[in-house]
Design an enzyme around this catalytic site. Structure first.
Site, PDB file in Angstrom:
ATOM      1  N   GLY A 211       0.828  -1.213   0.000  1.00 55.24           N
ATOM      2  CA  GLY A 211       0.000   0.000   0.000  1.00 55.24           C
ATOM      3  C   GLY A 211       0.851   1.247   0.000  1.00 55.24           C
ATOM      4  CG  ASN A 212      -0.517   4.543  -1.426  1.00 53.50           C
ATOM      5  OD1 ASN A 212      -1.307   5.251  -0.806  1.00 53.50           O
ATOM      6  ND2 ASN A 212      -0.852   3.895  -2.545  1.00 53.50           N
ATOM      7  NE  ARG A 213       5.352   6.776   4.345  1.00 56.75           N
ATOM      8  CZ  ARG A 213       5.628   6.314   5.568  1.00 56.75           C
ATOM      9  NH1 ARG A 213       4.781   6.526   6.548  1.00 56.75           N
ATOM     10  NH2 ARG A 213       6.738   5.643   5.788  1.00 56.75           N
TER      11      ARG A 213
END
Length: 412
Positions: A211-213
């Site tokens: 995923g990512n932030r």
């Protein structure tokens, strides 16, 4: 520079949603605003004056015959930097539209020369009644802001459109109007808008993912502002932090990049504007484990093979219909090959979008924050710096650019 706190008048109408005005009041005072609550007599049947006084630190009155020497019915409105009405009942909208001034709140509405915003809350039948629709149109024609209510649970067992917008959304829009008093014109009416938001997740096994932030806050702000400027908004939301659904927008939840791709493509078929603000994973695991990947001292560490995800923005550009405006977002960092803007300019040329919003990321910037900054690049080579400010303010800047682009195209 003055150190005076912005002065906000928080009018409170006599509806069950009046209790939510306390959350709005708390949000405004905690963000550094001087708030004077002016309820109607009916509102005090739901929330007592002592509660509003304790939360605001200011006295609460409803009539024009208190503190007469100070001419409150004129002074309160004239001294305000912003007037909010939360909730705005059908009765209050009718009074405001026709200039009826029979208490302190309605006289304040007549004397205010600052931005005024109404946040309606009522049953669906009342919101959709021709009299209410005419009153809303009249108020908007005078330059006042009447926001779209949310849809959801009303009083009793009823559901439908007419629910008060989430208090956090009201606070965000209040900040926007203080910064940009003309940020919410009804200039997107009749337009179908698609906005993607949040971060996609690509599953590795039943408990892990790539995923990512991304928090989704910028995409939600874009959808929120577009809906309040009159657009028919579909928000395709990947994973986000705990964010209220924007009032007036349809929300579709997705998880992976492929799910987001399919949802955006379907919604974009008849859209006038598509804004890809979601942080889409560039890669996904080539295979997903059916059970949790275990650590083992007697087995080698697993090797994860990645496949490239489709370039959704490039596909939208390739398949766009005539006149459709497509906007991309780019989170960039500088490196030995070029600056943030160098990479962004190359991305705009490569993707073929009409507009590209560029955010410099890292060191606590952009992802997960309340504020944002960056640059707005256009396909014609023009560039606009976006100073640090609330994400709703960046959203308003982008919608200004979109409407300007559409107007120029119509003139050709």
């Amino acid at each position: 520079m003055s150190d005076r706190k912005p002065r906000i008048v928080l009018g409170v109408g006599g509806g069950i949603a009046a209790y939510k005005a306390c959350e709005v009041l708390r949000g405004l005072t905690e963000s550094g605003h001087d708030v004077r609550v002016v309820p109607t007599e009916a509102a005090l049947n739901f929330v007592g004056a002592a509660t509003f006084e304790a939360l605001s630190g200011n006295p609460v009155h409803t009539g024009v015959f208190t503190e007469v020497p100070e001419v409150q019915h004129v002074r309160v409105g004239k001294e305000a930097d912003l007037v909010l009405v939360v909730p705005a009942t059908a009765n209050l909208l009718a009074k405001a539209a026709h200039g009826i001034a029979d208490d302190l709140l309605t006289t304040t509405l007549l004397t205010a020369r600052c931005p005024v915003a109404f946040f309606p809350a009522m049953h669906t039948e009342m919101w959709e009644h021709p009299a209410t629709r005419d009153n809303v149109a009249l108020l908007r024609s005078r330059g006042l802001v009447v926001t779209e209510p949310a849809a959801g649970r009303l009083t009793g067992v009823d559901t439908g459109k007419g629910r008060l917008a989430d208090p956090r959304e009201i606070v965000d829009l209040a900040r926007l109007l203080l910064d940009e008093p003309r940020a919410l014109p009804r200039d997107l009416e009749g337009l179908r808008v698609v906005v993607s938001a949040g971060g996609t997740r690509e599953p590795l096994d039943p408990v892990r993912y790539l995923g990512n932030r991304s928090s989704g806050k910028q995409g939600f702000a874009l959808a929120r502002v577009a809906a309040q400027r009159g657009a028919d908004v579909t928000l395709i939301a990947a994973h986000t932090v705990d964010l209220p659904s924007p009032a007036g927008a349809k929300v579709e939840r997705v998880s992976s990049a492929e799910e987001l791709r399919k949802a955006v493509q379907a919604a974009a078929v008849d859209a006038d504007v598509v804004v890809m603000a979601a942080a889409v994973a560039d890669f996904r695991p080539a295979s997903r484990a059916t059970s949790k990947i275990k650590k083992s001292d007697d087995q080698p560490d697993p090797v994860i093979t990645l496949d490239r995800n489709a370039d959704i923005l490039a596909e939208l550009v390739q398949d766009r219909r005539a006149g459709q405006v497509i906007v991309g977002f780019a989170a960039e960092t500088g490196d030995e090959h070029g600056s943030v803007l160098d990479h962004a300019r190359a991305k705009l040329r490569r993707k073929g979008a009409d507009l590209l919003v560029v955010n410099a990321v890292g060191d606590g910037k952009a992802f997960g924050t309340e504020d944002n900054s960056g640059w707005l690049l256009a396909a014609d080579g023009t560039e606009q710096a976006i100073p640090l400010g609330a994400k709703a303010r960046l959203a308003a800047t982008l919608w200004d650019a979109v409407t300007g682009l559409r107007q120029r195209r119509l003139q050709l």
